[in-house]
Write an enzyme that holds these catalytic residues in place. Structure first.
Site, PDB file in Angstrom:
ATOM      1  N   HIS A 121      48.036  81.766  65.788  1.00 41.96           N
ATOM      2  CA  HIS A 121      47.449  81.573  67.113  1.00 41.96           C
ATOM      3  C   HIS A 121      46.462  80.400  67.114  1.00 41.96           C
ATOM      4  O   HIS A 121      46.517  79.538  66.231  1.00 41.96           O
ATOM      5  CB  HIS A 121      46.824  82.869  67.617  1.00 41.96           C
ATOM      6  CG  HIS A 121      47.734  84.047  67.440  1.00 41.96           C
ATOM      7  ND1 HIS A 121      48.882  84.228  68.185  1.00 41.96           N
ATOM      8  CD2 HIS A 121      47.709  85.083  66.551  1.00 41.96           C
ATOM      9  CE1 HIS A 121      49.508  85.326  67.790  1.00 41.96           C
ATOM     10  NE2 HIS A 121      48.817  85.862  66.797  1.00 41.96           N
ATOM     11  N   HIS A 213      47.902  86.623  59.861  1.00 46.16           N
ATOM     12  CA  HIS A 213      47.737  87.325  61.136  1.00 46.16           C
ATOM     13  C   HIS A 213      46.943  88.610  60.931  1.00 46.16           C
ATOM     14  O   HIS A 213      46.655  89.017  59.808  1.00 46.16           O
ATOM     15  CB  HIS A 213      49.113  87.666  61.731  1.00 46.16           C
ATOM     16  CG  HIS A 213      49.872  86.490  62.228  1.00 46.16           C
ATOM     17  ND1 HIS A 213      49.819  86.064  63.532  1.00 46.16           N
ATOM     18  CD2 HIS A 213      50.698  85.635  61.573  1.00 46.16           C
ATOM     19  CE1 HIS A 213      50.586  84.996  63.674  1.00 46.16           C
ATOM     20  NE2 HIS A 213      51.132  84.709  62.496  1.00 46.16           N
ATOM     21  N   GLU A 295      50.178  90.517  57.928  1.00 42.83           N
ATOM     22  CA  GLU A 295      49.308  91.183  58.896  1.00 42.83           C
ATOM     23  C   GLU A 295      48.243  91.899  58.066  1.00 42.83           C
ATOM     24  O   GLU A 295      48.512  92.924  57.439  1.00 42.83           O
ATOM     25  CB  GLU A 295      50.100  92.177  59.745  1.00 42.83           C
ATOM     26  CG  GLU A 295      51.216  91.558  60.572  1.00 42.83           C
ATOM     27  CD  GLU A 295      50.720  90.909  61.853  1.00 42.83           C
ATOM     28  OE1 GLU A 295      49.488  90.948  62.114  1.00 42.83           O
ATOM     29  OE2 GLU A 295      51.556  90.369  62.611  1.00 42.83           O
TER      30      GLU A 295
END
Length: 331
Positions: A121, A213, A295
């Site tokens: 992001h 992430h 993640e």
């Protein structure tokens, strides 16, 4: 990264793309290299004792004293005066932890290796919704260029988290001699788009790419998981050459991440393995080099959020990822 979509079971022991077999316990790189260091230290200590005996001991002074001091200095080059290994400097991954293969410089065992870090992001994506909502080709279909990511309930954004861990990881890898590139460093207004993130790793001819992430699942869903590319051969996507090495990279990162952080594999994805396979992520589908996503935890769970917002824990997370990458690049 909060998402919905298909999940497939992790590779089983009969997976034809798995040269390493089913998941198994793996000794930590530190333990392995300490064993190597001990093996190297014992002959040196024996040599020092023989010199000591030949020169009549340290207490005789003169040349005998100088010779003994020289033997002690040689031993000290391997470890501390007490025979242990020296403490690591803050923010560095020791050369002991990432031991060099024969012919490599022990201080920089990853020299010549290229690693691309992909911080998920972008902190200003939310200010460019039209741009990040634009659809791009991910090989199998079209998806949004990027997303805003998730955040903790208190507002700590995934994009801030990923960039912080990426900076820590870069420092560790540079210390080992690797060439490191980030797909973004807070230096652009949005993105890059998922297809461009893949192209950056491809163009760099990276030996490994890791996309960082944090998830945005429900309270009570805890733990980390590593996302591996599924077998895709459709349109612009062809992962056939990277499925095997990416799985090897992902397993090593999962193992070392758990060891470094003390975190457990996800209790809601991956059936307790800490591994998940995806065929719907452009960053994986379009990669031509070994690549995984990690993640690191669930930002929406209060317990995980307390870890993700801790600078000390983020350093441990970077350390675990770096150790996994280093282990992969030495194989």
């Amino acid at each position: 990264m909060s998402y919905t979509g298909p999940h497939s079971d992790p590779f089983g022991p009969t997976d034809p793309y798995d040269p390493y077999g089913s998941p198994r316990p793996r000794r930590s790189p530190l333990r392995r290299t300490l064993t190597v260091a001990l093996a190297a230290l014992v002959p040196g200590a024996l040599l020092g004792w023989l010199v000591y005996e030949a020169l009549g001991g340290y207490g005789n002074g003169g040349n005998g004293g100088n010779g003994a001091a020289g033997a002690g200095a040689s031993t000290g080059a391997v470890g501390s005066p007490s025979g242990g290994t020296p403490d690591d400097k803050p923010g560095t991954l020791s050369a002991t932890t990432a031991a060099a293969s024969p012919g490599q410089d022990a201080a920089t065992p990853l020299r010549g290796k290229v690693v691309v870090i992909d911080p998920g992001h972008n902190v200003t994506n939310s200010q460019h919704t039209a741009e990040i909502n634009r659809k791009v080709d991910i090989g199998t279909n079209f998806k949004e260029c990027d997303t805003t990511g998730t955040s903790t309930n208190a507002g700590y954004s995934e994009a801030r988290f990923t960039l912080d861990v990426a900076h820590r990881l870069r420092t560790l890898l540079l210390g080992l001699g690797a060439t490191v590139r980030l797909t973004q460093d807070g230096d652009r207004p949005f993105g890059p788009c998922v297809d461009e993130r893949a192209r950056i790793g491809n163009a760099a001819h990276a030996d490994a790419v890791v996309s960082i992430h944090a998830d945005g699942s429900a309270q009570g869903n805890r733990g980390f998981h590593v996302i591996l590319p599924g077998l895709v051969h459709e349109g612009a996507a062809d992962t056939r050459s990277i499925v095997g090495p990416s799985k090897a990279l992902g397993k090593l990162i999962a193992d070392d991440f758990a060891h470094s952080t003390g975190s457990s594999p996800s209790n809601y994805i991956g059936d307790g393995t800490g591994l998940d396979i995806r065929k719907d992520l452009g960053g994986l589908n379009l990669s031509t080099v070994p690549k995984v996503f990690i993640e690191c935890g669930n930002m929406r769970d209060s317990s995980d959020a307390a870890l993700l917002t801790s600078a000390a824990w983020r350093q441990k997370a970077a350390q675990g990822i770096a150790e996994g990458i280093a282990a992969f690049l030495r194989t």
